[in-house]
Design a protein around this motif. Structure first.
Motif, PDB file in Angstrom:
ATOM      1  N   GLU A  55       0.818  -1.207   0.000  1.00  0.00           N
ATOM      2  CA  GLU A  55       0.000   0.000   0.000  1.00  0.00           C
ATOM      3  C   GLU A  55       0.855   1.262   0.000  1.00  0.00           C
ATOM      4  O   GLU A  55       0.492   2.261  -0.623  1.00  0.00           O
ATOM      5  CB  GLU A  55      -0.955   0.005   1.195  1.00  0.00           C
ATOM      6  N   ALA A  59       0.687   4.035  -2.788  1.00  0.00           N
ATOM      7  CA  ALA A  59       0.437   5.420  -2.381  1.00  0.00           C
ATOM      8  C   ALA A  59       1.467   6.362  -3.002  1.00  0.00           C
ATOM      9  O   ALA A  59       1.135   7.493  -3.384  1.00  0.00           O
ATOM     10  CB  ALA A  59       0.460   5.539  -0.863  1.00  0.00           C
ATOM     11  N   TYR A  66      -0.897  12.166  -8.953  1.00  0.00           N
ATOM     12  CA  TYR A  66      -1.636  13.400  -8.682  1.00  0.00           C
ATOM     13  C   TYR A  66      -0.798  14.637  -9.025  1.00  0.00           C
ATOM     14  O   TYR A  66      -1.356  15.664  -9.439  1.00  0.00           O
ATOM     15  CB  TYR A  66      -2.078  13.457  -7.228  1.00  0.00           C
ATOM     16  N   GLY A 113      -8.145   2.020  -3.844  1.00  0.00           N
ATOM     17  CA  GLY A 113      -8.656   2.156  -2.482  1.00  0.00           C
ATOM     18  C   GLY A 113      -7.763   2.986  -1.579  1.00  0.00           C
ATOM     19  O   GLY A 113      -8.050   3.124  -0.385  1.00  0.00           O
ATOM     20  N   ILE A 114      -6.681   3.551  -2.129  1.00  0.00           N
ATOM     21  CA  ILE A 114      -5.800   4.407  -1.335  1.00  0.00           C
ATOM     22  C   ILE A 114      -6.511   5.717  -1.031  1.00  0.00           C
ATOM     23  O   ILE A 114      -7.007   6.392  -1.932  1.00  0.00           O
ATOM     24  CB  ILE A 114      -4.483   4.685  -2.085  1.00  0.00           C
ATOM     25  N   SER A 115      -6.563   6.091   0.236  1.00  0.00           N
ATOM     26  CA  SER A 115      -7.248   7.319   0.627  1.00  0.00           C
ATOM     27  C   SER A 115      -6.431   8.542   0.250  1.00  0.00           C
ATOM     28  O   SER A 115      -5.206   8.567   0.409  1.00  0.00           O
ATOM     29  CB  SER A 115      -7.479   7.321   2.139  1.00  0.00           C
ATOM     30  N   MET A 116      -7.123   9.570  -0.228  1.00  0.00           N
ATOM     31  CA  MET A 116      -6.480  10.844  -0.511  1.00  0.00           C
ATOM     32  C   MET A 116      -5.857  11.437   0.746  1.00  0.00           C
ATOM     33  O   MET A 116      -4.928  12.241   0.672  1.00  0.00           O
ATOM     34  CB  MET A 116      -7.501  11.835  -1.075  1.00  0.00           C
ATOM     35  N   GLN A 117      -6.355  11.039   1.900  1.00  0.00           N
ATOM     36  CA  GLN A 117      -5.880  11.592   3.159  1.00  0.00           C
ATOM     37  C   GLN A 117      -4.826  10.702   3.841  1.00  0.00           C
ATOM     38  O   GLN A 117      -4.526  10.879   5.019  1.00  0.00           O
ATOM     39  CB  GLN A 117      -7.067  11.813   4.098  1.00  0.00           C
ATOM     40  N   ARG A 118      -4.273   9.795   3.089  1.00  0.00           N
ATOM     41  CA  ARG A 118      -3.269   8.886   3.668  1.00  0.00           C
ATOM     42  C   ARG A 118      -2.071   9.664   4.206  1.00  0.00           C
ATOM     43  O   ARG A 118      -1.527   9.335   5.262  1.00  0.00           O
ATOM     44  CB  ARG A 118      -2.819   7.874   2.614  1.00  0.00           C
ATOM     45  N   PHE A 123      -2.835  14.416   0.108  1.00  0.00           N
ATOM     46  CA  PHE A 123      -4.074  15.196   0.198  1.00  0.00           C
ATOM     47  C   PHE A 123      -3.915  16.558  -0.486  1.00  0.00           C
ATOM     48  O   PHE A 123      -4.819  17.013  -1.194  1.00  0.00           O
ATOM     49  CB  PHE A 123      -4.467  15.393   1.661  1.00  0.00           C
ATOM     50  N   SER A 127      -6.090  17.505  -3.711  1.00  0.00           N
ATOM     51  CA  SER A 127      -6.985  18.652  -3.565  1.00  0.00           C
ATOM     52  C   SER A 127      -6.704  19.701  -4.644  1.00  0.00           C
ATOM     53  O   SER A 127      -7.621  20.351  -5.147  1.00  0.00           O
ATOM     54  CB  SER A 127      -6.819  19.282  -2.187  1.00  0.00           C
TER      55      SER A 127
END
Length: 205
Positions: A55, A59, A66, A113-118, A123, A127
């Motif tokens: 993960e 990430a 991004y 499934g990696i969170s943007m807020q990891r 983030f 954003s």
């Protein structure tokens, strides 16, 4: 696709590049860290110098994706200026172009499934990319009477969802989902229909 090998002093990026190949071939959960290490030409133990697990590696790919994505979106928005409509349409097309050119990054960003807020850095970059499309929506929605104007975040989310749907169904060569129309045409006509529904374009345009 040719194998990308490890070069001294660039182990972290070699692992990222190897994982990108594996993600494109097998998906974000279809490979192991050992496979990524083998593809990069290093021992499995070497992976843990930079990543605690798969993960973390994905990430990092999402983070790099991004960064590219935000630049692509910003360029598209600026290229459309000073027309709010041209900038808005350009950001939708840029989404499609990014998914085609950087499929491994796209999958890591939106399908792993990696969170943007990891992490704070992830983030911030995510954003920034989302904010560009929202900015385009704000500028365009100024032409809609206030009592009929959808929230800018909703406006942007509609186009984001439309773009994502075209990518998922038709733009990445998924088996059994070939469209009789080019993905670019599907997205453009969908955006035009949406904008007409909001009264931003005349019916005969």
């Amino acid at each position: 696709m040719s194998k990308r090998g490890y070069h001294h002093g660039n182990l972290k990026q070699a692992l990222v590049d190897a994982a990108l190949n594996l993600i494109e071939e097998k998906g974000p959960t279809g490979f192991t860290l050992s496979e990524a290490a083998k593809s990069a030409g290093v021992t499995p133990a070497a992976v843990y110098r930079h990543f605690e697990g798969r993960e973390d590696l994905i990430a990092e790919i999402a983070l790099q994706g991004y960064a590219i994505f935000a630049d692509v979106m910003e360029y598209a928005y600026d290229k459309g200026q000073p027309s709010a409509l041209a900038s808005f349409e350009a950001t939708g097309r840029a989404y499609l172009a990014f998914a085609r050119k950087y499929p491994g990054h796209y999958i890591a960003m939106f399908e792993s499934g990696i969170s943007m807020q990891r992490t704070p850095e992830l983030f911030t970059l995510a954003s920034r990319a989302h904010g560009i499309m929202e900015k385009a929506a704000v500028e365009l929605s100024k032409h809609i009477p206030a009592d009929k104007r959808p929230p800018s975040q909703m406006f942007a989310a509609h186009i984001w969802a439309m773009s994502h749907g075209v990518v998922e169904l038709f733009a990445r060569g998924s088996p059994g989902t070939k469209s009789p129309f080019p993905p670019e045409d599907l997205l453009e006509t969908g955006i035009l229909i949406y904008l007409r529904g909001l009264g931003l374009l005349p019916e005969d345009e």
